[in-house]
Scaffold this motif. Structure first.
Motif, PDB file in Angstrom:
ATOM      1  N   ARG A 219       0.829  -1.199   0.000  1.00 10.96           N
ATOM      2  CA  ARG A 219       0.000   0.000   0.000  1.00 10.96           C
ATOM      3  C   ARG A 219       0.866   1.252   0.000  1.00 10.96           C
ATOM      4  NH1 ARG A 219      -4.783  -0.323   4.322  1.00 10.96           N
ATOM      5  NH2 ARG A 219      -5.364   1.516   3.113  1.00 10.96           N
ATOM      6  N   GLY A 223       0.125   1.429  -3.577  1.00 10.24           N
ATOM      7  CA  GLY A 223      -1.278   1.544  -3.205  1.00 10.24           C
ATOM      8  C   GLY A 223      -1.693   2.961  -2.870  1.00 10.24           C
ATOM      9  N   ASN A 224      -2.676   3.083  -1.983  1.00  4.25           N
ATOM     10  CA  ASN A 224      -3.253   4.396  -1.688  1.00  4.25           C
ATOM     11  C   ASN A 224      -2.341   5.293  -0.852  1.00  4.25           C
ATOM     12  OD1 ASN A 224      -3.664   2.483   0.405  1.00  4.25           O
ATOM     13  ND2 ASN A 224      -5.240   3.753   1.323  1.00  4.25           N
ATOM     14  N   TYR A 225      -1.302   4.728  -0.230  1.00  2.51           N
ATOM     15  CA  TYR A 225      -0.353   5.549   0.517  1.00  2.51           C
ATOM     16  C   TYR A 225       0.843   5.958  -0.329  1.00  2.51           C
ATOM     17  CZ  TYR A 225      -2.758   4.048   4.807  1.00  2.51           C
ATOM     18  OH  TYR A 225      -3.688   3.819   5.776  1.00  2.51           O
TER      19      TYR A 225
END
Length: 307
Positions: A219, A223-225
């Motif tokens: 992540r 990913g979203n981070y």
């Protein structure tokens, strides 16, 4: 179901940020007093104590029931109790150390008091700066946090933001010569170390640990981070300050200090929210999926009848 009891939020991230930065400032102030006999910055010493106090206040609010906050001091076996006592002692010691450099206080110029408070600031400052990493690393059910690497990450960030805060004090004309000459170089070195540390931490999590730890690391990688991590923390909060710290100009080092501080704040928010990824006990997910959320038809019917 409320997520308050499942995860921690922004208040804990801000607690970690302010307490870590403030504790590092008191640590450096104590070292300077003991080994150099100098005052890095009276403003910086007071700011360090205030930052630790602000972090403690946010922790109380995050834990809930602020009017029962004294209970956190009463369990000697709990790590929260250990942290709370050290934060409280650090605040008092920092305020007393700073006041020793203010003429209006009757103990102004007391070398003995300064040395005693400096020792306490060094000990408690180091503990408080390290404490958040220890607290998170002990959570075996949180794949991204688990392991000694989190301790090093938080200590490094605390030291970097502490150095940066003193650099900003020097930029504002409230710092000793050692701040303007030595601290930017030390902060640049910590930026370089932080960059390598994060690369190594994510590489180990992604390739050499459990499947859940690898999933949590992905992540941050893709990913979203990934965006906030790459652009916010690694580039704007680490690499850019590292370069600016090495430019011998007050404005450059001051801006570098502000960027490094903001990077430390972003890092703590990302890490705290990364704790949402957790390892479930056998059958726990199935059990929780069957709990009511509060808007089910049968609950609405019961509430309607009671009203």
């Amino acid at each position: 179901m409320s997520q308050k009891h499942e995860t921690w939020g922004w208040m804990l991230a801000f607690d970690f940020f302010f307490a870590g930065m403030g504790a590092a400032m008191l640590l450096f102030a104590g070292i300077a007093e003991l080994f150099l006999g100098s005052n890095l910055s009276t403003l910086g010493i007071f700011a360090g104590a205030v930052f630790v106090g602000l972090g403690a206040g946010l922790l109380i609010l995050e834990l809930g029931r602020p009017f029962q906050a004294l209970r956190v001091f009463m369990n000697p076996k709990a790590i929260l109790t250990f942290g709370a006592w050290n934060m409280s002692i650090a605040i008092v010691a920092g305020l007393l150390l700073g006041s020793c450099w203010v003429e209006t206080f009757p103990w102004y110029g007391s070398i003995a008091l300064r040395k005693i408070m400096a020792i306490i600031c060094v000990v408690t400052g180091l503990i408080v700066a390290t404490y958040p990493g220890i607290l998170l690393a002990r959570h075996k059910g949180r794949p991204f946090w688990n392991g000694p690497g989190m301790l090093v990450i938080f200590l490094t960030s605390s030291l970097l933001t502490g150095f940066s805060a003193f650099v900003v004090c020097g930029w504002l004309g409230q710092g000793a010569p050692v701040v303007s000459s030595l601290f930017p170089k030390l902060a640049a070195a910590l930026c370089a170390f932080q960059f390598v540390l994060w690369m190594g931490y994510l590489w180990i999590k992604n390739t050499g640990t459990t499947e859940r730890e690898a999933a949590a690391a992905k992540r941050w990688i893709s990913g979203n981070y990934a965006g906030p991590f790459r652009v916010g923390l690694m580039f704007l909060g680490t690499l850019v300050p590292m370069v600016l710290f090495l430019i011998p100009h007050a404005s450059s080092t001051g801006i570098a200090g502000l960027l490094a501080i903001l990077g430390g704040l972003l890092m703590r928010n990302l890490v705290v929210y990364a704790g949402q990824d957790r390892t479930w006990l056998p059958g726990e997910e199935k059990y929780r999926s069957r709990l009511p959320h509060g808007d089910e038809a049968f609950l609405q019917k019961v509430w309607t009848k009671q009203v």
